[in-house]
Write a protein that holds these residues in place. Structure first.
Motif, mmCIF file in Angstrom:
data_model
loop_
_atom_site.group_PDB
_atom_site.id
_atom_site.type_symbol
_atom_site.label_atom_id
_atom_site.label_comp_id
_atom_site.label_asym_id
_atom_site.label_seq_id
_atom_site.Cartn_x
_atom_site.Cartn_y
_atom_site.Cartn_z
ATOM 1 N N THR A 30 0.896 -0.807 -0.620
ATOM 2 C CA THR A 30 0.370 0.081 0.005
ATOM 3 C C THR A 30 1.045 1.388 0.057
ATOM 4 N N LEU A 31 2.129 1.038 0.553
ATOM 5 C CA LEU A 31 2.920 2.275 0.758
ATOM 6 C C LEU A 31 3.171 2.467 -0.451
ATOM 7 N N MET A 32 4.222 1.685 -1.101
ATOM 8 C CA MET A 32 4.400 2.010 -2.358
ATOM 9 C C MET A 32 3.718 2.562 -3.412
ATOM 10 N N ARG A 33 2.054 1.829 -3.159
ATOM 11 C CA ARG A 33 1.777 2.456 -4.485
ATOM 12 C C ARG A 33 1.353 3.700 -4.028
ATOM 13 N N HIS A 34 0.922 4.715 -3.199
ATOM 14 C CA HIS A 34 0.095 5.378 -2.435
ATOM 15 C C HIS A 34 1.600 6.952 -3.079
ATOM 16 N N GLN A 35 2.694 5.897 -2.713
ATOM 17 C CA GLN A 35 3.911 7.169 -3.123
ATOM 18 C C GLN A 35 3.936 7.706 -4.685
ATOM 19 N N LEU A 36 4.102 5.748 -5.387
ATOM 20 C CA LEU A 36 3.742 5.929 -6.197
ATOM 21 C C LEU A 36 2.645 6.902 -7.448
ATOM 22 N N PHE A 37 1.504 7.245 -6.701
ATOM 23 C CA PHE A 37 0.615 8.087 -7.398
ATOM 24 C C PHE A 37 0.421 9.145 -6.929
ATOM 25 N N SER A 38 1.836 9.241 -5.854
ATOM 26 C CA SER A 38 1.357 10.728 -5.473
ATOM 27 C C SER A 38 2.685 11.353 -5.548
ATOM 28 N N ILE A 39 3.684 11.070 -6.068
ATOM 29 C CA ILE A 39 5.186 11.816 -5.620
ATOM 30 C C ILE A 39 5.300 11.191 -7.885
ATOM 31 N N PRO A 40 6.311 12.356 -8.431
ATOM 32 C CA PRO A 40 6.092 12.617 -9.504
ATOM 33 C C PRO A 40 7.458 12.161 -9.409
ATOM 34 N N PHE A 41 7.850 11.184 -11.013
ATOM 35 C CA PHE A 41 9.317 10.671 -11.606
ATOM 36 C C PHE A 41 9.814 11.847 -12.234
ATOM 37 N N GLU A 42 10.782 12.858 -11.954
ATOM 38 C CA GLU A 42 10.920 14.141 -12.254
ATOM 39 C C GLU A 42 12.264 14.280 -12.436
ATOM 40 N N ASN A 43 12.708 14.976 -13.259
ATOM 41 C CA ASN A 43 14.083 15.240 -13.696
ATOM 42 C C ASN A 43 14.440 16.964 -14.122
ATOM 43 N N LEU A 44 13.571 17.981 -13.573
ATOM 44 C CA LEU A 44 13.018 19.536 -13.031
ATOM 45 C C LEU A 44 15.162 20.042 -13.116
ATOM 46 N N ASP A 45 15.625 19.291 -11.277
ATOM 47 C CA ASP A 45 16.642 19.803 -11.364
ATOM 48 C C ASP A 45 17.793 19.854 -12.572
ATOM 49 N N VAL A 46 18.350 18.752 -12.936
ATOM 50 C CA VAL A 46 19.097 18.384 -14.252
ATOM 51 C C VAL A 46 18.765 18.819 -15.338
ATOM 52 N N GLN A 47 17.414 19.304 -15.901
ATOM 53 C CA GLN A 47 17.201 20.377 -16.684
ATOM 54 C C GLN A 47 17.798 21.406 -16.039
ATOM 55 N N ALA A 48 17.782 21.868 -15.242
ATOM 56 C CA ALA A 48 18.399 23.328 -14.656
ATOM 57 C C ALA A 48 19.785 23.662 -14.715
ATOM 58 N N GLY A 49 20.192 22.406 -14.754
ATOM 59 C CA GLY A 49 21.732 22.283 -15.410
ATOM 60 C C GLY A 49 22.426 21.888 -13.776
ATOM 61 N N LYS A 50 21.302 21.774 -12.907
ATOM 62 C CA LYS A 50 21.831 20.658 -11.591
ATOM 63 C C LYS A 50 22.292 19.639 -11.262
ATOM 64 N N VAL A 51 23.820 19.094 -10.638
ATOM 65 C CA VAL A 51 23.818 18.108 -10.168
ATOM 66 C C VAL A 51 22.789 17.707 -8.977
ATOM 67 N N VAL A 52 21.837 16.552 -8.819
ATOM 68 C CA VAL A 52 20.944 16.434 -7.883
ATOM 69 C C VAL A 52 21.808 15.844 -6.813
ATOM 70 N N SER A 53 21.248 16.501 -5.774
ATOM 71 C CA SER A 53 21.924 16.214 -4.277
ATOM 72 C C SER A 53 21.362 14.288 -3.949
ATOM 73 N N MET A 54 22.285 14.133 -3.270
ATOM 74 C CA MET A 54 22.551 12.855 -2.783
ATOM 75 C C MET A 54 22.278 13.198 -1.136
ATOM 76 N N ALA A 55 21.952 13.834 -0.544
ATOM 77 C CA ALA A 55 22.188 14.301 0.574
ATOM 78 C C ALA A 55 20.447 13.496 1.158
ATOM 79 N N PRO A 56 21.068 12.536 2.116
ATOM 80 C CA PRO A 56 19.088 12.271 2.715
ATOM 81 C C PRO A 56 18.111 14.129 2.584
#
Length: 255
Positions: A30-56
């Motif tokens: 249930t948690l996996m499906r709720h997160q999948l349907f609520s939080i998008p997969f996206e690369n806006l930071d990369v498209q803005a020329g940023k390196v995605v932060s891996m800091a938790p």
């Protein structure tokens, strides 16, 4: 996967979940499906020329406080934070994407969770043909229908696992992986590659995917594709259209 600013209650609000919570397969699903349907997969930071932060802490802030999405390290990292908060054992695994014409390194991250004496593949960040619910690793060579998609896991020649998806009636290899546990820092080079390399799809094109119970909505470059059980609809967008779609179809800030 620990973040000082991860809060389970805030996470549950972000994924619109108010139900049962326990270290069991029902909660995992249930948690996996709720997160999948609520939080998008996206690369806006990369498209803005940023390196995605891996800091938790940055990931928790971005996805929970800012209302953003992210790609595999971010959305799977957030899911791992929730598993840790619930006391569900897990490990990160490195996966090799298989749908490219040339062999690629293991740049994808997935999560293996352990509940009720079984190991489950969980993955919220593989894009268009990503799984939509956990898959048990002991259920091999079996067609697993998840909503309108069908997947299967099998052993590969190296003794690891191969994930396939039914794409227009043909089995399409998605990625391979084994159970060697990876530390979070092991994904830093792959993240840098995906954030900066000119051949990386995330660098080349805008890519936003929102999975929904009835289908998925995909923005690739300037093409918006809606996929449901009733068919596929495509629309070419202008720059103004893209800003509107990001805000009103994906609930993402364009600032």
């Amino acid at each position: 996967m620990h973040s000082n600013n991860f809060n389970l209650s805030r996470y549950l609000r972000r994924i619109n979940y108010t139900g049962h919570l326990a270290a069991d397969s029902a909660t995992l699903n249930t948690l996996m499906r709720h997160q999948l349907f609520s939080i998008p997969f996206e690369n806006l930071d990369v498209q803005a020329g940023k390196v995605v932060s891996m800091a938790p802490d940055d990931i928790a802030d971005k996805l929970l406080q800012q209302g953003r999405g992210g790609y595999c390290y971010e959305v799977n990292g957030l899911f791992a934070m929730a598993l840790e908060a619930l006391g569900i054992p897990y490990r990160f695994v490195a996966a090799r994407p298989m749908f490219y014409p040339a062999r690629r390194p293991k740049t994808h991250m997935a999560v293996i969770a352990e509940v009720e004496g079984r190991q489950w593949l969980c993955d919220l960040g593989f894009g268009s043909y990503g799984i939509r619910a956990p898959m048990a690793l002991d259920l091999l060579d079996t067609d697993i229908k998840q909503d309108f998609d069908t997947f299967r896991l099998s052993h590969n020649a190296q003794g690891g696992y191969l994930l396939q998806a039914d794409v227009e009636g043909e089995w399409s290899n998605q990625y391979s992986f084994d159970l060697s546990p990876q530390e979070w820092i092991d994904f830093v080079p792959a993240n840098y590659l995906n954030s900066t390399h000119p051949e990386a799809i995330f660098v080349q094109k805008l890519l936003i995917i929102q999975h929904r119970p009835e289908g998925r909505l995909i923005l690739l470059g300037d093409i918006l594709t809606s996929i449901t059980a009733s068919g596929i609809e495509k629309q070419q967008l202008t720059k103004d259209d893209i800003d509107d779609v990001l805000k009103n179809r994906f609930a993402l800030s364009v600032s």
